[in-house]
Design a protein around this motif. Structure first.
Motif, short mmCIF file in Angstrom:
data_model
loop_
_atom_site.label_atom_id
_atom_site.label_comp_id
_atom_site.label_asym_id
_atom_site.label_seq_id
_atom_site.Cartn_x
_atom_site.Cartn_y
_atom_site.Cartn_z
N ASP A 1 0.78 -1.23 0.03
CA ASP A 1 0.01 0.04 -0.04
C ASP A 1 0.82 1.28 -0.04
O ASP A 1 0.53 2.25 -0.65
N VAL A 2 2.07 1.30 0.59
CA VAL A 2 2.82 2.47 0.82
C VAL A 2 3.54 2.92 -0.45
O VAL A 2 3.83 3.67 -0.98
N ILE A 3 4.09 1.42 -0.95
CA ILE A 3 4.94 1.70 -2.32
C ILE A 3 3.74 2.23 -3.45
O ILE A 3 3.88 3.07 -4.27
N GLY A 4 2.50 1.62 -3.28
CA GLY A 4 1.67 1.85 -4.39
C GLY A 4 1.41 3.47 -4.11
O GLY A 4 0.96 4.33 -5.12
N ALA A 5 0.99 3.78 -2.88
CA ALA A 5 0.56 5.25 -2.56
C ALA A 5 1.85 6.28 -2.97
O ALA A 5 1.21 7.19 -3.74
N CYS A 6 2.98 5.95 -2.80
CA CYS A 6 3.92 6.90 -3.16
C CYS A 6 3.94 6.80 -4.65
O CYS A 6 4.37 8.09 -5.16
N TYR A 7 4.11 5.43 -5.40
CA TYR A 7 4.18 5.69 -6.77
C TYR A 7 3.21 6.56 -7.45
O TYR A 7 3.47 7.51 -8.16
N TRP A 8 1.75 6.49 -6.98
CA TRP A 8 0.71 7.14 -7.64
C TRP A 8 0.87 8.60 -7.29
O TRP A 8 0.54 9.46 -8.23
N GLN A 9 1.25 8.93 -6.05
CA GLN A 9 1.63 10.44 -5.81
C GLN A 9 2.63 11.05 -6.69
O GLN A 9 2.31 12.09 -7.31
N ALA A 10 3.68 10.15 -6.97
CA ALA A 10 4.61 10.74 -8.02
C ALA A 10 3.92 10.89 -9.35
O ALA A 10 4.36 11.69 -10.12
N VAL A 11 3.22 9.82 -9.86
CA VAL A 11 2.60 10.01 -11.25
C VAL A 11 1.82 11.15 -11.14
O VAL A 11 1.99 12.04 -11.98
N GLN A 12 1.12 11.38 -9.94
CA GLN A 12 0.10 12.80 -10.10
C GLN A 12 0.88 13.88 -10.12
O GLN A 12 0.77 15.03 -10.60
#
Length: 180
Positions: A74-85
């Motif tokens: 969940d943390v990796i996914g959230a960090c990844y999608w935040q970077a994408v955003q």
């Protein structure tokens, strides 16, 4: 204990950053475009644009797929999608100025992801996701029936998932991460 937590967090953040950098790297897009058969009945610019989108989406999809129940998922996914955003916001601003109208690249990514996920849900009998992703990719490019474009989309999806899987398996966290 606090040191270990900071170390784990920075490792997780580093993993998300590495995955983001991989997602926006264009080398494999260039290679796939160079290999796109000249007989492909498709607009090449559209294929290149959609390959970028598919790669970003595929990395985001691969994170939970490969990490399964790992606590870092969940943390990796959230960090990844935040970077994408953040990346999308910058890109939207730049392109919006160029074309003279607002563009929301993150919304484009979300819409395309939803399209791919819906297609996967409609085909639960598919032997593997790439069988569904390829035609959907070709459809997004403008010709769902062009076999060369279908194969290009499938290749991007499969290569991206394999790269994310290899990367995640290489991480040395205390919790064993096993990709399916």
């Amino acid at each position: 204990m606090m040191e270990k937590s900071i170390e784990a967090k920075s490792g997780i953040e580093r993993a998300a950053e590495d995955l983001f950098n991989f997602a926006v790297d264009r080398e494999d897009v260039k290679a796939l475009m160079a290999d796109l058969h000249e007989a492909a009945d498709i607009k090449r610019d559209t294929v290149e644009y959609e390959l970028h989108i598919l790669k970003i989406i595929s990395v985001g999809w691969a994170i939970p797929y490969c990490l399964g129940n790992a606590p870092q998922k969940d943390v990796i996914g959230a960090c990844y999608w935040q970077a994408v955003q953040n990346f999308s916001s910058s890109l939207s601003e730049t392109f919006g100025l160029v074309v003279g109208q607002p563009i929301d690249y993150f919304q484009i990514l979300k819409d395309r992801l939803e399209t791919y996920l819906n297609a996967l849900q409609e085909r639960p009998d598919a032997p593997e996701p790439a069988v569904v992703i390829g035609p959907e990719f070709a459809g997004a490019c403008g010709n769902r029936n062009d076999v060369f474009t279908v194969m290009t989309g499938s290749r991007m999806f499969l290569a991206t998932i394999a790269s994310v899987k290899t990367y995640l398996e290489s991480l040395n966290w205390n919790d064993n991460i096993v990709c399916h």
